[in-house]
Scaffold this active site. Structure first.
Site, PDB file in Angstrom:
ATOM      1  N   ARG A   1       0.860  -1.178   0.000  1.00 35.63           N
ATOM      2  CA  ARG A   1       0.000   0.000   0.000  1.00 35.63           C
ATOM      3  C   ARG A   1       0.896   1.226   0.000  1.00 35.63           C
ATOM      4  O   ARG A   1       2.110   1.131   0.178  1.00 35.63           O
ATOM      5  CB  ARG A   1      -1.017   0.016   1.133  1.00 35.63           C
ATOM      6  CG  ARG A   1      -0.664  -0.559   2.443  1.00 35.63           C
ATOM      7  CD  ARG A   1       0.381   0.201   3.204  1.00 35.63           C
ATOM      8  NE  ARG A   1       0.083   1.605   3.329  1.00 35.63           N
ATOM      9  CZ  ARG A   1       0.985   2.547   3.550  1.00 35.63           C
ATOM     10  NH1 ARG A   1       2.272   2.254   3.640  1.00 35.63           N
ATOM     11  NH2 ARG A   1       0.652   3.811   3.675  1.00 35.63           N
ATOM     12  N   GLY A   2       0.257   2.379  -0.192  1.00 37.64           N
ATOM     13  CA  GLY A   2       1.011   3.599  -0.424  1.00 37.64           C
ATOM     14  C   GLY A   2       0.961   3.862  -1.918  1.00 37.64           C
ATOM     15  O   GLY A   2       1.344   2.999  -2.718  1.00 37.64           O
ATOM     16  N   ALA A   3       0.467   5.035  -2.286  1.00 38.38           N
ATOM     17  CA  ALA A   3       0.192   5.292  -3.699  1.00 38.38           C
ATOM     18  C   ALA A   3       1.394   5.017  -4.613  1.00 38.38           C
ATOM     19  O   ALA A   3       1.254   4.304  -5.619  1.00 38.38           O
ATOM     20  CB  ALA A   3      -0.326   6.729  -3.862  1.00 38.38           C
TER      21      ALA A   3
ATOM     22  N   ARG B   1      -7.805  -1.239  -6.744  1.00 39.07           N
ATOM     23  CA  ARG B   1      -8.179  -0.154  -5.818  1.00 39.07           C
ATOM     24  C   ARG B   1      -8.520   1.082  -6.629  1.00 39.07           C
ATOM     25  O   ARG B   1      -7.878   1.356  -7.641  1.00 39.07           O
ATOM     26  CB  ARG B   1      -7.070   0.146  -4.801  1.00 39.07           C
ATOM     27  CG  ARG B   1      -6.830  -1.026  -3.834  1.00 39.07           C
ATOM     28  CD  ARG B   1      -5.980  -0.614  -2.649  1.00 39.07           C
ATOM     29  NE  ARG B   1      -6.711   0.240  -1.723  1.00 39.07           N
ATOM     30  CZ  ARG B   1      -6.108   0.937  -0.758  1.00 39.07           C
ATOM     31  NH1 ARG B   1      -4.800   0.911  -0.619  1.00 39.07           N
ATOM     32  NH2 ARG B   1      -6.827   1.688   0.053  1.00 39.07           N
TER      33      ARG B   1
ATOM     34  N   GLN C   1      -1.978   2.010  10.091  1.00 32.28           N
ATOM     35  CA  GLN C   1      -0.716   2.137   9.355  1.00 32.28           C
ATOM     36  C   GLN C   1       0.289   3.009  10.110  1.00 32.28           C
ATOM     37  O   GLN C   1       1.497   2.818   9.971  1.00 32.28           O
ATOM     38  CB  GLN C   1      -0.954   2.752   7.963  1.00 32.28           C
ATOM     39  CG  GLN C   1      -1.682   1.863   6.974  1.00 32.28           C
ATOM     40  CD  GLN C   1      -3.187   2.067   7.018  1.00 32.28           C
ATOM     41  OE1 GLN C   1      -3.736   2.583   7.995  1.00 32.28           O
ATOM     42  NE2 GLN C   1      -3.865   1.663   5.956  1.00 32.28           N
TER      43      GLN C   1
ATOM     44  N   ASP D   1      -2.957  10.458  -2.286  1.00 34.45           N
ATOM     45  CA  ASP D   1      -3.311   9.407  -3.237  1.00 34.45           C
ATOM     46  C   ASP D   1      -3.754   9.969  -4.577  1.00 34.45           C
ATOM     47  O   ASP D   1      -3.643   9.311  -5.609  1.00 34.45           O
ATOM     48  CB  ASP D   1      -4.385   8.497  -2.660  1.00 34.45           C
ATOM     49  CG  ASP D   1      -3.820   7.653  -1.534  1.00 34.45           C
ATOM     50  OD1 ASP D   1      -3.709   8.171  -0.413  1.00 34.45           O
ATOM     51  OD2 ASP D   1      -3.434   6.499  -1.798  1.00 34.45           O
TER      52      ASP D   1
ATOM     53  N   ASN E   1      -6.406  11.725   0.423  1.00 35.37           N
ATOM     54  CA  ASN E   1      -5.404  10.959   1.163  1.00 35.37           C
ATOM     55  C   ASN E   1      -6.164  10.132   2.198  1.00 35.37           C
ATOM     56  O   ASN E   1      -7.388  10.239   2.334  1.00 35.37           O
ATOM     57  CB  ASN E   1      -4.383  11.905   1.820  1.00 35.37           C
ATOM     58  CG  ASN E   1      -3.178  11.160   2.388  1.00 35.37           C
ATOM     59  OD1 ASN E   1      -2.612  10.281   1.723  1.00 35.37           O
ATOM     60  ND2 ASN E   1      -2.769  11.495   3.599  1.00 35.37           N
ATOM     61  N   LYS E   2      -5.450   9.303   2.920  1.00 30.58           N
ATOM     62  CA  LYS E   2      -6.025   8.431   3.942  1.00 30.58           C
ATOM     63  C   LYS E   2      -7.085   9.155   4.783  1.00 30.58           C
ATOM     64  O   LYS E   2      -6.893  10.304   5.178  1.00 30.58           O
ATOM     65  CB  LYS E   2      -4.893   7.964   4.854  1.00 30.58           C
ATOM     66  CG  LYS E   2      -5.288   7.136   6.057  1.00 30.58           C
ATOM     67  CD  LYS E   2      -6.050   5.879   5.700  1.00 30.58           C
ATOM     68  CE  LYS E   2      -5.307   5.075   4.664  1.00 30.58           C
ATOM     69  NZ  LYS E   2      -6.173   4.069   4.006  1.00 30.58           N
TER      70      LYS E   2
END
Lengths: 348, 348
Positions: free
Chosen positions: A32-34, A75, A182, A223, A233-234
């Site tokens: 994960r993580g763009a 995703r 996270q 993201d 973003n998150k």
């Protein structure tokens, strides 16, 4: 790659040998993580072509198309996924006349180039972002936009690593980042590994920490960033940005320009992934909420541009109005630019 | 009383037979919620005296003093604890000339009066607070200030229960409330039991929910309210209040006047309990953060009065400036008031 769902209890490396396993790895957040998702997807295209060989170039190209379509469903929010897949599609399209072995080499070279560019972009973001930090500063961050989210230094954490290399003393407060933690599992882990002074807090404590603990800046990743600077973003980032504004704390977004999506005028057009209620109702597979409780579980939120002090990409520190500064950052300027903005290619 | 640490998995009742067990129950949050803590402590004083009997009234009074000193160390922030213990101390002091059996009866009557007053105060808060809710409204709440936190309807949830009885349709978003998940475990549970339409979210989602889901009002409880209206409540409340202000959503605090502490001019004087790092780093005893990570774990935060639209107590809906409205609410007005404000006694 590291299975991020096993951290911090175990450091386990995954070997991905087919596209289906990669799709699952992205969907279940093992990666994960763009930026990291983009790199993984590009390498997934190479795997798809390799698994289709030996065959004609046309068949390999068809396998690439099918894999790109499939991986694009893993995703919805991070634009780097689609950006990386598009780069791979374009290389495949431009290589249709080549021998199968050369076609494969071109794909592999492009995927590795995306990875190497990411390393260089993280370093550049670190360099630009570190100019925003002074010796003794304390940074609050949300989620994980560190080395684990990229193939290098990370995005939001890159300025911290760079500032430390420059001899500045930087402390960090890490939001644990519910529901998937996270911040607790990944950010705290990688900062401790790097010897950084990090304090873990619950997301709900950020306001109290801003009021009482002298936070110098908030730094987060992204993201997807719309043309006007609105940033997905998150989930929780929008709240942190609102709190930062209320405490007059600068709020910085750090993301490579591959995160810019000029096809979207503003943040309300960014699709927001909703995830399963288990992420809210269970810990380690055990329920801590009543059975059958209704939940709402958006994985991301959108921070309006007006709450963002600056957006730091590999080109520099961009300031409002973002409508012009973002476009200007990715405009062709000569020898090291791609003919197709917003895609930045480097090291050619 | 219900062991709140076992909910929602199990509904287990505790039988408390000595003061030490009660101290532990308060400290470990088996009983939590400012009004419920006060009631439990008052009953604890009765237990202490009962366990000391048979003995002289002087010895029983000494046991009361010792138990009150001891129970006062169980938790530092909720003022209702000290308020209830002081009431019991005063009854003991005023009963020194009575026979031991009568002394015990007086103590028991006072403890039960505190409980009965709480029931009546919750109903009154529900009645006053329901005037702030219209049919179709959606309320966001943080932590648990419901029936479990009191001996009746609750504080923050009382207007919701009352509005529903009045035939209004009210929906609720419940913050899960990290680290101890009182929102997920307790608020969601009791609202579901009562048939209320409740949606559970992570604390970090509140900002996105306020922006996208049409929140009509935020309603929270309080652990201590300073003379100027600054309010200590579960950590995260200050953040929710800041977000509510940014979204022009009214923010209501609901608490009995026993929560008012006129000895404190403002919120910065309220002692904030810090709890152990395990609450942040572990779920069900299993670690989800790196071993040895530094944490900061305040259990409460202080919401400044300027962010509070109204404070609802059993006397009515109090508006700014709170320096005057709080004092006025508890001023002696005749037949049903105590001679010692801020203590409100009822039903005499």
């Amino acid at each position: 790659m590291i299975d991020q769902t096993r951290l911090p209890a175990e450091l386990v490396y995954l070997r991905i040998r087919d596209v289906r396993a990669l799709w699952t790895a992205i969907q279940t957040l093992q990666v994960r993580g763009a930026p990291a998702i983009g790199i993984a997807a590009a390498l997934g295209i190479v795997i798809a072509a390799q698994n289709a060989a030996p065959a004609s170039t046309a068949k390999l190209a068809a396998a690439v198309e099918a894999a790109a379509d499939y991986l694009a469903t893993s995703r919805p929010t991070a634009v780097n996924l689609f950006w990386a897949l598009d780069r791979m599609r374009r290389v495949a399209a431009a290589s249709q006349a080549l021998l199968p072995a050369v076609f494969l080499d071109r794909l592999a070279a492009e995927a590795l180039r995306i990875r190497d560019e990411d390393v260089a972009m993280c370093k550049a973001m670190g360099r630009h972002g570190a100019t925003l930090l002074r010796d003794g500063d304390t940074v609050l961050t949300h989620c994980n936009a560190g080395g684990l989210a990229t193939s290098g230094y990370g995005t939001a954490l890159a300025p911290i690593y760079t500032a430390l290399e420059q001899g500045k003393r930087i402390s960090v407060y890490a939001d644990e980042t519910r529901p998937l933690l996270q911040g607790a599992r990944l950010t705290a882990w990688e900062l401790m590994e790097a010897g950084v002074d990090v304090t873990l807090i619950c997301d709900s404590m950020a306001a109290h920490v801003m009021k009482t603990r002298g936070i110098s800046a908030v730094m987060v990743g992204a993201d997807r960033i719309a043309a006007n600077g609105d940033t997905a973003n998150k989930v929780g980032t929008y709240g942190v940005a609102t709190l930062a504004a209320a405490h007059a704390i600068p709020f910085y977004v750090l993301a490579p320009s591959s995160t810019f999506d000029f096809s979207l005028k503003e943040g309300s057009q960014i699709p927001i992934e909703e995830r399963g209620s288990d992420e809210i109702t269970h810990s380690f597979g055990r329920p801590h909420a009543p059975k059958g409780v209704k939940t709402f579980c958006p994985a991301f939120d959108v921070t309006p541009a007006r709450l963002i002090t600056a957006i730091v990409c590999e080109k520099g520190v961009l300031r409002p109005p973002y409508e012009t500064s973002l476009k200007k950052a990715v405009a062709p300027t000569g020898d090291n630019s791609s003919p197709n903005p917003p895609i930045i290619t480097r090291g050619k």
